[in-house]
Design an enzyme around this catalytic site. Structure first.
Site, PDB file in Angstrom:
ATOM      1  N   HIS A 132     -28.338 -27.728   3.083  1.00 18.85           N
ATOM      2  CA  HIS A 132     -27.654 -26.819   3.873  1.00 18.85           C
ATOM      3  C   HIS A 132     -26.662 -27.397   4.605  1.00 18.85           C
ATOM      4  O   HIS A 132     -26.828 -28.777   4.957  1.00 18.85           O
ATOM      5  CB  HIS A 132     -28.405 -25.669   4.241  1.00 18.85           C
ATOM      6  N   CYS A 143     -27.841 -30.510  11.833  1.00 21.02           N
ATOM      7  CA  CYS A 143     -27.848 -29.374  10.747  1.00 21.02           C
ATOM      8  C   CYS A 143     -26.239 -29.051  10.406  1.00 21.02           C
ATOM      9  O   CYS A 143     -26.157 -28.324   9.588  1.00 21.02           O
ATOM     10  CB  CYS A 143     -28.879 -28.349  11.093  1.00 21.02           C
ATOM     11  N   GLU A 199     -39.145 -25.504   8.230  1.00 15.69           N
ATOM     12  CA  GLU A 199     -38.179 -26.071   7.954  1.00 15.69           C
ATOM     13  C   GLU A 199     -38.274 -27.747   8.392  1.00 15.69           C
ATOM     14  O   GLU A 199     -38.107 -28.749   7.312  1.00 15.69           O
ATOM     15  CB  GLU A 199     -36.871 -25.789   8.905  1.00 15.69           C
ATOM     16  N   HIS A 229     -27.011 -31.893   4.149  1.00 12.76           N
ATOM     17  CA  HIS A 229     -28.401 -32.561   4.405  1.00 12.76           C
ATOM     18  C   HIS A 229     -29.334 -31.723   3.836  1.00 12.76           C
ATOM     19  O   HIS A 229     -29.155 -30.523   3.392  1.00 12.76           O
ATOM     20  CB  HIS A 229     -28.631 -33.028   5.543  1.00 12.76           C
ATOM     21  N   HIS A 249     -33.795 -30.329   3.379  1.00 13.17           N
ATOM     22  CA  HIS A 249     -35.106 -30.162   4.251  1.00 13.17           C
ATOM     23  C   HIS A 249     -36.079 -29.938   3.027  1.00 13.17           C
ATOM     24  O   HIS A 249     -35.837 -29.360   1.995  1.00 13.17           O
ATOM     25  CB  HIS A 249     -35.232 -28.931   4.865  1.00 13.17           C
ATOM     26  N   ASP A 274     -34.731 -23.817  -5.041  1.00 14.29           N
ATOM     27  CA  ASP A 274     -35.342 -25.084  -4.907  1.00 14.29           C
ATOM     28  C   ASP A 274     -34.346 -26.022  -5.684  1.00 14.29           C
ATOM     29  O   ASP A 274     -33.589 -25.740  -6.536  1.00 14.29           O
ATOM     30  CB  ASP A 274     -36.507 -25.150  -5.907  1.00 14.29           C
ATOM     31  N   HIS A 275     -33.716 -27.104  -4.910  1.00 14.95           N
ATOM     32  CA  HIS A 275     -32.911 -28.091  -5.353  1.00 14.95           C
ATOM     33  C   HIS A 275     -31.495 -27.423  -5.441  1.00 14.95           C
ATOM     34  O   HIS A 275     -30.478 -27.861  -6.328  1.00 14.95           O
ATOM     35  CB  HIS A 275     -33.223 -28.857  -6.713  1.00 14.95           C
TER      36      HIS A 275
HETATM   37 NI    NI Z   1     -30.867 -28.704   8.465  1.00 11.07          NI
END
Ligand code: NI
Length: 137
Positions: free
Chosen positions: A14, A33, A124, A39, A41, A79-80
């Site tokens: 995200h 972020c 997170e 990047h 998580h 997911d992914h």
């Molecule tokens: Ni982040």
């Protein structure tokens, strides 16, 4: 009242930003972020169902059924994935842990076959999580 929890994990990319702000302003508000190049998580999700024990089965809810509901309605959509670009239920939202948790709640709240959705907890990082219990609580 009895509570059952199903845990699931997913990883996703995200970026937290507002398009009208500069990269520098976004960095000030959103920190790392806001990285313009995305990047990821490793998220941990805990879904809690509240209700009563079914006298026939001795279960509150069949946790395999709950697992499949979470997989179909949440995990397959995040997911992914890139949460900004690919996750329909987060469209036009800043994908903070708060907004993701609320989005996951909305994906699940009407699909629970026994008991009711009590909370969605989303980690997170190891140290930070958000818990959502719906609008009335
Ligand atoms: Ni982040």
């Amino acid at each position: 009242m009895i509570y059952a929890t199903r845990r699931a994990t997913f990883n996703a990319a995200h970026r937290l930003f507002r398009a009208e702000l500069s990269d520098e302003e976004n960095l000030q508000i959103f920190g790392k972020c806001s990285n313009p190049n995305w990047h990821g998580h490793n998220y941990i999700l805990e879904v809690v169902i509240a209700g009563n024990i079914d006298k026939t089965t001795g279960f509150l809810i069949d946790l395999k059924v709950l697992r499949d509901i979470i997989d179909e309605n949440v995990i397959s959509k995040v997911d992914h994935k890139n949460l900004n670009l690919e996750t329909e239920f987060l469209k036009n939202k800043i994908p903070t842990t708060e907004n993701i948790a609320v989005g996951i709640w909305q994906q699940l709240v009407n699909k629970i076959p026994a008991g009711h959705l009590y909370s969605v907890k989303l980690y997170e990082t190891e140290n930070n999580y958000i818990e959502y219990k719906g609008e009335e609580n």
